[in-house]
Each structure stands twice: as C-alpha cells, then as structure tokens.
Scaffold this active site. Structure first.
Site, PDB file in Angstrom:
ATOM      1  N   GLY A  12       0.816  -1.214   0.000  1.00 29.12           N
ATOM      2  CA  GLY A  12       0.000   0.000   0.000  1.00 29.12           C
ATOM      3  C   GLY A  12       0.847   1.261   0.000  1.00 29.12           C
ATOM      4  O   GLY A  12       2.080   1.217   0.145  1.00 29.12           O
ATOM      5  N   ASP A  13       0.179   2.406  -0.250  1.00 28.86           N
ATOM      6  CA  ASP A  13       0.819   3.731  -0.216  1.00 28.86           C
ATOM      7  C   ASP A  13       1.925   3.890  -1.253  1.00 28.86           C
ATOM      8  O   ASP A  13       2.889   4.636  -1.045  1.00 28.86           O
ATOM      9  CB  ASP A  13       1.398   4.033   1.191  1.00 28.86           C
ATOM     10  N   LYS A  16      -0.584   5.319  -5.652  1.00 32.60           N
ATOM     11  CA  LYS A  16      -1.679   4.991  -6.585  1.00 32.60           C
ATOM     12  C   LYS A  16      -2.483   6.239  -6.925  1.00 32.60           C
ATOM     13  O   LYS A  16      -2.896   6.434  -8.067  1.00 32.60           O
ATOM     14  CB  LYS A  16      -2.609   3.925  -5.963  1.00 32.60           C
ATOM     15  N   GLY A  17      -2.718   7.088  -5.896  1.00 34.18           N
ATOM     16  CA  GLY A  17      -3.526   8.299  -6.116  1.00 34.18           C
ATOM     17  C   GLY A  17      -2.929   9.157  -7.208  1.00 34.18           C
ATOM     18  O   GLY A  17      -3.616   9.577  -8.145  1.00 34.18           O
ATOM     19  N   LYS A  18      -1.624   9.420  -7.119  1.00 37.99           N
ATOM     20  CA  LYS A  18      -0.971  10.259  -8.127  1.00 37.99           C
ATOM     21  C   LYS A  18      -1.110   9.636  -9.516  1.00 37.99           C
ATOM     22  O   LYS A  18      -1.430  10.320 -10.490  1.00 37.99           O
ATOM     23  CB  LYS A  18       0.519  10.444  -7.774  1.00 37.99           C
ATOM     24  N   GLY A  40      -5.859   5.855   1.811  1.00 42.56           N
ATOM     25  CA  GLY A  40      -5.635   7.301   1.747  1.00 42.56           C
ATOM     26  C   GLY A  40      -4.787   7.544   0.515  1.00 42.56           C
ATOM     27  O   GLY A  40      -3.635   7.116   0.469  1.00 42.56           O
ATOM     28  N   HIS A  41      -5.360   8.144  -0.507  1.00 39.53           N
ATOM     29  CA  HIS A  41      -4.665   8.327  -1.787  1.00 39.53           C
ATOM     30  C   HIS A  41      -4.418   9.823  -2.003  1.00 39.53           C
ATOM     31  O   HIS A  41      -5.371  10.612  -2.012  1.00 39.53           O
ATOM     32  CB  HIS A  41      -5.494   7.737  -2.934  1.00 39.53           C
ATOM     33  N   ARG A 145     -23.234 -12.990   5.721  1.00 39.12           N
ATOM     34  CA  ARG A 145     -24.549 -12.688   5.109  1.00 39.12           C
ATOM     35  C   ARG A 145     -25.492 -11.961   6.066  1.00 39.12           C
ATOM     36  O   ARG A 145     -26.697 -12.178   6.062  1.00 39.12           O
ATOM     37  CB  ARG A 145     -25.176 -13.961   4.534  1.00 39.12           C
ATOM     38  N   GLN A 228      -4.956  -0.317  -1.180  1.00 38.31           N
ATOM     39  CA  GLN A 228      -3.958  -1.139  -0.507  1.00 38.31           C
ATOM     40  C   GLN A 228      -2.933  -1.675  -1.534  1.00 38.31           C
ATOM     41  O   GLN A 228      -2.688  -1.006  -2.521  1.00 38.31           O
ATOM     42  CB  GLN A 228      -4.617  -2.284   0.292  1.00 38.31           C
ATOM     43  N   THR A 243      -5.287  -6.905   4.836  1.00 36.05           N
ATOM     44  CA  THR A 243      -6.599  -6.296   4.992  1.00 36.05           C
ATOM     45  C   THR A 243      -7.651  -7.377   4.709  1.00 36.05           C
ATOM     46  O   THR A 243      -7.314  -8.554   4.525  1.00 36.05           O
ATOM     47  CB  THR A 243      -6.740  -5.049   4.094  1.00 36.05           C
ATOM     48  N   VAL A 418       9.043  11.465 -10.088  1.00 39.70           N
ATOM     49  CA  VAL A 418      10.205  12.086  -9.452  1.00 39.70           C
ATOM     50  C   VAL A 418       9.811  13.204  -8.475  1.00 39.70           C
ATOM     51  O   VAL A 418      10.609  14.059  -8.141  1.00 39.70           O
ATOM     52  CB  VAL A 418      11.198  12.611 -10.521  1.00 39.70           C
TER      53      VAL A 418
HETATM   54  P1  GDP Z   1      -1.456   5.664  -2.254  1.00 40.09           P
HETATM   55  O1  GDP Z   1      -2.198   5.202  -1.065  1.00 40.09           O
HETATM   56  O2  GDP Z   1      -0.847   4.548  -3.025  1.00 40.09           O
HETATM   57  O3  GDP Z   1      -2.245   6.585  -3.140  1.00 40.09           O
HETATM   58  O4  GDP Z   1      -0.230   6.534  -1.699  1.00 40.09           O
HETATM   59  P2  GDP Z   1      -0.285   7.624  -0.505  1.00 40.09           P
HETATM   60  O5  GDP Z   1      -0.935   8.843  -1.013  1.00 40.09           O
HETATM   61  O6  GDP Z   1      -0.810   7.020   0.740  1.00 40.09           O
HETATM   62  O7  GDP Z   1       1.266   7.844  -0.259  1.00 40.09           O
HETATM   63  C1  GDP Z   1       2.119   8.250  -1.288  1.00 40.09           C
HETATM   64  C2  GDP Z   1       2.786   9.567  -0.864  1.00 40.09           C
HETATM   65  O8  GDP Z   1       3.883   9.828  -1.719  1.00 40.09           O
HETATM   66  C3  GDP Z   1       1.881  10.768  -1.001  1.00 40.09           C
HETATM   67  O9  GDP Z   1       2.222  11.709  -0.018  1.00 40.09           O
HETATM   68  C4  GDP Z   1       2.215  11.308  -2.399  1.00 40.09           C
HETATM   69  O10 GDP Z   1       1.953  12.705  -2.529  1.00 40.09           O
HETATM   70  C5  GDP Z   1       3.691  11.049  -2.434  1.00 40.09           C
HETATM   71  N1  GDP Z   1       4.282  10.791  -3.759  1.00 40.09           N
HETATM   72  C6  GDP Z   1       3.765  10.121  -4.829  1.00 40.09           C
HETATM   73  N2  GDP Z   1       4.686  10.022  -5.807  1.00 40.09           N
HETATM   74  C7  GDP Z   1       5.797  10.653  -5.351  1.00 40.09           C
HETATM   75  C8  GDP Z   1       7.104  10.870  -5.877  1.00 40.09           C
HETATM   76  O11 GDP Z   1       7.457  10.440  -6.965  1.00 40.09           O
HETATM   77  N3  GDP Z   1       7.995  11.551  -5.094  1.00 40.09           N
HETATM   78  C9  GDP Z   1       7.664  12.023  -3.862  1.00 40.09           C
HETATM   79  N4  GDP Z   1       8.600  12.665  -3.165  1.00 40.09           N
HETATM   80  N5  GDP Z   1       6.455  11.837  -3.325  1.00 40.09           N
HETATM   81  C10 GDP Z   1       5.540  11.140  -4.050  1.00 40.09           C
HETATM   82  P1  IMO Z   2      -3.819   2.648   0.530  1.00 44.66           P
HETATM   83  O1  IMO Z   2      -4.954   2.387  -0.419  1.00 44.66           O
HETATM   84  C1  IMO Z   2      -1.227   0.989   3.619  1.00 44.66           C
HETATM   85  C2  IMO Z   2      -3.021  -1.943   6.323  1.00 44.66           C
HETATM   86  C3  IMO Z   2      -3.135  -1.519   7.768  1.00 44.66           C
HETATM   87  C4  IMO Z   2      -2.973  -2.870   8.457  1.00 44.66           C
HETATM   88  C5  IMO Z   2      -3.729  -3.806   7.516  1.00 44.66           C
HETATM   89  C6  IMO Z   2      -5.157  -4.096   7.921  1.00 44.66           C
HETATM   90  O2  IMO Z   2      -3.717   4.040   1.008  1.00 44.66           O
HETATM   91  O3  IMO Z   2      -2.547   2.099  -0.020  1.00 44.66           O
HETATM   92  P2  IMO Z   2      -7.403  -2.659   7.827  1.00 44.66           P
HETATM   93  O4  IMO Z   2      -7.744  -1.344   8.453  1.00 44.66           O
HETATM   94  O5  IMO Z   2      -7.513  -2.667   6.349  1.00 44.66           O
HETATM   95  O6  IMO Z   2      -8.123  -3.801   8.463  1.00 44.66           O
HETATM   96  O7  IMO Z   2      -5.837  -2.869   8.194  1.00 44.66           O
HETATM   97  O8  IMO Z   2      -3.722  -3.178   6.239  1.00 44.66           O
HETATM   98  N1  IMO Z   2      -3.643  -1.020   5.350  1.00 44.66           N
HETATM   99  C7  IMO Z   2      -2.944  -0.183   4.582  1.00 44.66           C
HETATM  100  N2  IMO Z   2      -1.623   0.078   4.537  1.00 44.66           N
HETATM  101  N3  IMO Z   2      -2.074   1.587   2.755  1.00 44.66           N
HETATM  102  C8  IMO Z   2      -3.385   1.313   2.768  1.00 44.66           C
HETATM  103  O9  IMO Z   2      -4.241   1.790   1.852  1.00 44.66           O
HETATM  104  C9  IMO Z   2      -3.885   0.428   3.735  1.00 44.66           C
HETATM  105  N4  IMO Z   2      -5.125  -0.032   4.044  1.00 44.66           N
HETATM  106  C10 IMO Z   2      -4.955  -0.925   5.028  1.00 44.66           C
HETATM  107  O10 IMO Z   2      -2.118  -0.614   8.120  1.00 44.66           O
HETATM  108  O11 IMO Z   2      -1.617  -3.241   8.445  1.00 44.66           O
HETATM  109 MG    MG Z   3      -2.242   5.489   1.017  1.00 44.18          MG
END
Ligand code: GDP
Ligand code: IMO
Ligand code: MG
Length: 435
Positions: A12-13, A16-18, A40-41, A145, A228, A243, A418
C-alpha cells in the site's frame, strides 16, 4: 476502448492516487474497487494537495464518471465529508459520483469492534495494526450474510431490523472484548444518522455494475483504482497481517461485477523503496537512523491515520509476487527522488531461507519473517533535477538503478515519478494505448 487496472504492488501507499489522477486524463470512467476509508490516496496538483479515502482519485478531472464498486465497504459519513470537501473545490458537482447500492456499509459498531480487537490484540502481542476504520468487521458481516448494504439505508424498517439482529450477537462480543454494549438510545442515534446519510447519498447511488458494463460496451476507457497493495491481499498477502478484501487485480472484476475478459492491461505501482504500516513481516525494513532518514525524506506518515510508516529497501521477491498475483504488464515507479537523500541505495534481489535462495517470498509468513535478504548495492545519485521529464534527464546512477530493477522485476516501467506533483513525472508509455 481500453480497460486498465491500477493496483498497488507492495504493502500500500505506493502512490496509486498520483498515478490514477494522471491516467484519468485518458479515462472516461474511474472505478474504486475494494476496501474503504482504510485507504488514503494523495494527489498534488500544482502544489495543492487532496487526499481521497473513498472517492476515486480521478475526481480532479471534472466530468469523468467516478464509481464506487459493490465490493467496497463504505462509511457513509466519511463519504459525505469527502463529497462536501470535493464540492467545495468545485468537484463532483455534475453528478459524476455513482455509489453501488450493493456496497456494504460501515456502522459505528464495526469501528468499535475493530478498535477493541486491536487493543486486546496489542495487550497479547497479536495486533494486526489495522486502521481501526471498521473494515474487518464490515467484511466479516458481509461474509456471514448479515451485512448492511447501501440499499438498506433507503429502507428504515429493514435497517432497524438488520442492526438489531447484528447487535443481538455482537453486544455480548463487545462486552467480552472489554467494551460496553451500546444502549438502545445510542443504537437509535446510529440508525437515525445512517438513515440521514443514506437520504443525502441517495441521488448518488445506483447500479454500479451495470453502469461500468455499459461504459465498457459503449467503447469508453475505464480505469480501475485499486486500494492497498498486493501483499495485503486477504487470500495471497502476508496473512494474517493483511486487509480483509481482494486487493489484487482480480478484485476489480469481483467488485465491479465484470468479467476478466474485459481487462486489457494491469499496471502495478511500486515505490523505489518499500514501506509498510501496521504489523507483519518486512524483511527489508531498515532499522534505526537510516530508516528514520528515509521516512522523513519520503514524508512516510499515513495519509489516513498519520502513523509513521515502516521503511525499507525495495524488495524484489515481494514485488515479483505482486507482479505475478495481479498479472501486471507494466509498472509505475514512484518516489525515485526520495532516495537522493541516501549516500548509497540497496535492493533486495532474493531471500535466503535455510541456505536456499528464493526469488519470491516463501509461503509461510514465519519463513518470510526469518528470511535473510540478499542485497545489491548502488551508488547514490544526489538530488534529481526537478524538471526531469525524460529518462535521459536523470543522473547516470539513477538511470542504472531504474534499468536494473526493471530487468529484475521482469516488466517494463510505464512511468517514473520524481516528485509528488502531477507534473513531476517521466511518462514512458500510455496504458490506454494498449489496444
Ligand atoms: P497511495 O495510497 O498509493 O495513493 O499513496 P499515498 O498517497 O498514501 O502515499 C504516497 C505519498 O507519496 C503521497 O504523499 C504522495 O503525494 C507522495 N508521492 C507520490 N509520488 C511521489 C514521488 O514520486 N515523489 C515524492 N517525493 N512523493 C511522491
Ligand atoms: P492505501 O490504499 C497501507 C493496512 C493496515 C494494516 C492492515 C489491515 O492508502 O494504499 P485494515 O484497516 O484494512 O483492516 O488494516 O492493512 N492497510 C494499509 N496500509 N495503505 C493502505 O491503503 C492500507 N489499508 C490498510 O495498516 O496493516
Ligand atoms: Mg495510502
């Protein structure tokens, strides 16, 4: 027409949002599938930041249809807050949002149970480290269910009956876990609030599956946005530290109710290093000061919970597993700029378990936890030019890093990010040009 799935390739993180925001330029319909407000994207457009938890990350492109699939679990209050935030920015004001009536609803007792289980788990050393957003308990109710769906928010008598039946069983469980079973008046408030939220969301609800199927049949470009990452998948991730939904590409078909034959391509997103939030094995985790340095350089704090993310080196065995599980045909590499903070950069190319070298994680999470990473080390490359828009703009050491991990992951990169801003991107190929 092209149908593209974007999926997180790690824990996760990944950014994906970008990437979804960028790809939405070419899409007509963007569909969030799976999970809920555990996601959180983050989008950064001309320096302005927006974090989406439920609404698709294509939201900043007015006029594009934004769908929440039936496979999601939706907290109606979070969705209303997000909708209001978007509308305050002039977004989602043209009726773009469609929420599947079959999606399940997160109610206060799901969040209560999630928190109680985590607290109890922490005391016994077996917490999952969930986001406490009620995701697990809502999916449990669905599988049993007895879940509450979006359509039930439009039928007061049915909602009351369902909640009463659920709490009949869950009240004693809440007490057993150290909580207080909700009093009748509190439950009545929960139901009234849910009904009020349902009434406000009603104009945005409908048959999401048919809407997506029609878009595909009508020759539209459809983009599926995973939440995720593959290693958090309920069936194939590092169970039980996962998850409660299908985060892999197959989850898109499941959630939207479309057949796999409609999918043209799958794009995985990976950071140039690795992070994980919550508990669970993480062989390439970097302890101590270096890990802290990477966390600070990358701003690695949860977009949903604010928790510090665990940071480590890029884990190619784990990435290869993600590529395999989702059938990724290309990868987007993000956060290459962040590694500029480090004097040298390592990548885990294999795991060693009991003297054997493995190119994918072993099946048993205990073996993953004791796996010894085999590293390749690269020289650092210093700060990247902020205007890098072509691979040739990158320093040689960064280019070598990118080409080596592309070769070792076994799939080509379609973009290299970047910086967080939409503009800070090296675009290599267009997934919608697939067909
Ligand atoms: P997601 O859950 O996959 O959408 O990712 P998150 O938003 O939770 O976390 C990604 C973080 O990295 C966010 O704060 C983005 O703004 C940041 N981000 C995305 N791409 C880049 C990058 O190429 N460089 C930097 N420095 N930050 C980035
Ligand atoms: P995005 O979409 C990172 C992780 C939690 C925990 C496990 C189970 O932003 O990438 P849950 O609340 O789903 O039952 O938690 O999954 N987790 C994530 N980690 N990015 C996420 O979403 C996540 N959504 C859940 O931290 O380890
Ligand atoms: Mg995230």
């Amino acid at each position: 027409m092209s149908v593209v799935i974007v999926v997180g390739a790690q824990w996760g993180d990944e950014g994906k949002g970008k990437v979804v925001d960028l790809f939405t330029e070419r899409a007509d319909t963007v569909v969030r599938y799976g999970g809920g407000a555990n996601a959180g994207h983050t989008l950064v457009i001309d320096g302005v930041k927006l974090v989406t938890h439920l609404v698709p990350s294509g939201v900043c492109h007015p006029g594009k249809s934004c769908v929440l699939g039936d496979g999601m679990v939706i907290d109606p209050h979070t969705l209303l807050d997000e909708l209001a935030q978007c509308q305050a920015r002039g977004l989602l004001s043209r009726g773009e949002l469609l929420v599947g009536l079959g999606a399940h609803v997160i109610l206060p007792y799901h969040k209560l149970l999630d928190g109680l289980r985590e607290d109890r788990g922490a005391a016994k050393g077996r917490a999952i480290g969930t986001t406490r957003r009620g995701i697990g308990p809502a999916y449990e109710a669905k599988a049993a269910r007895r879940g509450v769906r979006m359509r039930d928010l439009l039928k007061p008598a049915r909602l009351r009956e369902l909640v009463a039946a659920n709490l009949d069983e869950l009240g004693p469980l809440i007490q057993h876990l150290g909580g207080t079973a909700p009093a009748e008046a509190e439950v009545a408030t929960w139901i009234d609030d849910a009904l009020a939220a349902g009434a406000r969301l009603a104009p945005h609800t409908g048959d999401a599956g048919r809407h997506v199927a029609r878009a595909i049949a009508g020759g539209r470009h459809v983009l599926f946005e995973g939440a995720q990452g593959c290693l958090l998948d309920l069936d194939h991730g590092t169970y039980p530290y996962v998850t409660s939904s299908s985060t892999i590409a197959a989850g898109a078909c499941q959630s939207a109710g479309i057949g796999p034959t409609h999918i043209d391509t799958v794009v995985g997103i990976t950071k140039a290093y690795a992070t994980r939030v919550g508990e669970g094995p993480f062989p390439t985790e970097i302890p101590g000061e270096l890990g802290d340095k990477l966390r600070n350089a990358g701003g690695e704090f949860g977009a949903t919970t604010g928790r510090p993310r665990r940071c480590g080196w890029l884990d190619l065995p784990a990435l290869r597993m993600g590529v395999r599980l989702s059938g990724m045909q290309s990868l987007a590499l993000t956060k290459l700029d962040v590694l500029a903070a480090l004097p040298e950069v390592s990548v885990c190319v294999a795991y060693k378990v009991d003297g054997k070298e493995l190119d994918e994680p072993p099946i048993d999470p205990d073996d993953i936890a004791r796996a010894v990473p085999v590293y390749a080390t690269f020289p650092g490359w210093g700060k990247l030019p902020s205007q890098a828009r072509e691979i040739s703009d990158l320093p040689t050491a960064a280019r070598d890093y990118v080409s080596t991990i592309q070769r070792m992951a076994g799939v080509p990169f379609c973009l290299v990010s970047v910086g967080p801003d939409r503009a800070e991107t090296i675009r290599l190929s267009d997934p919608f040009a697939h067909t």
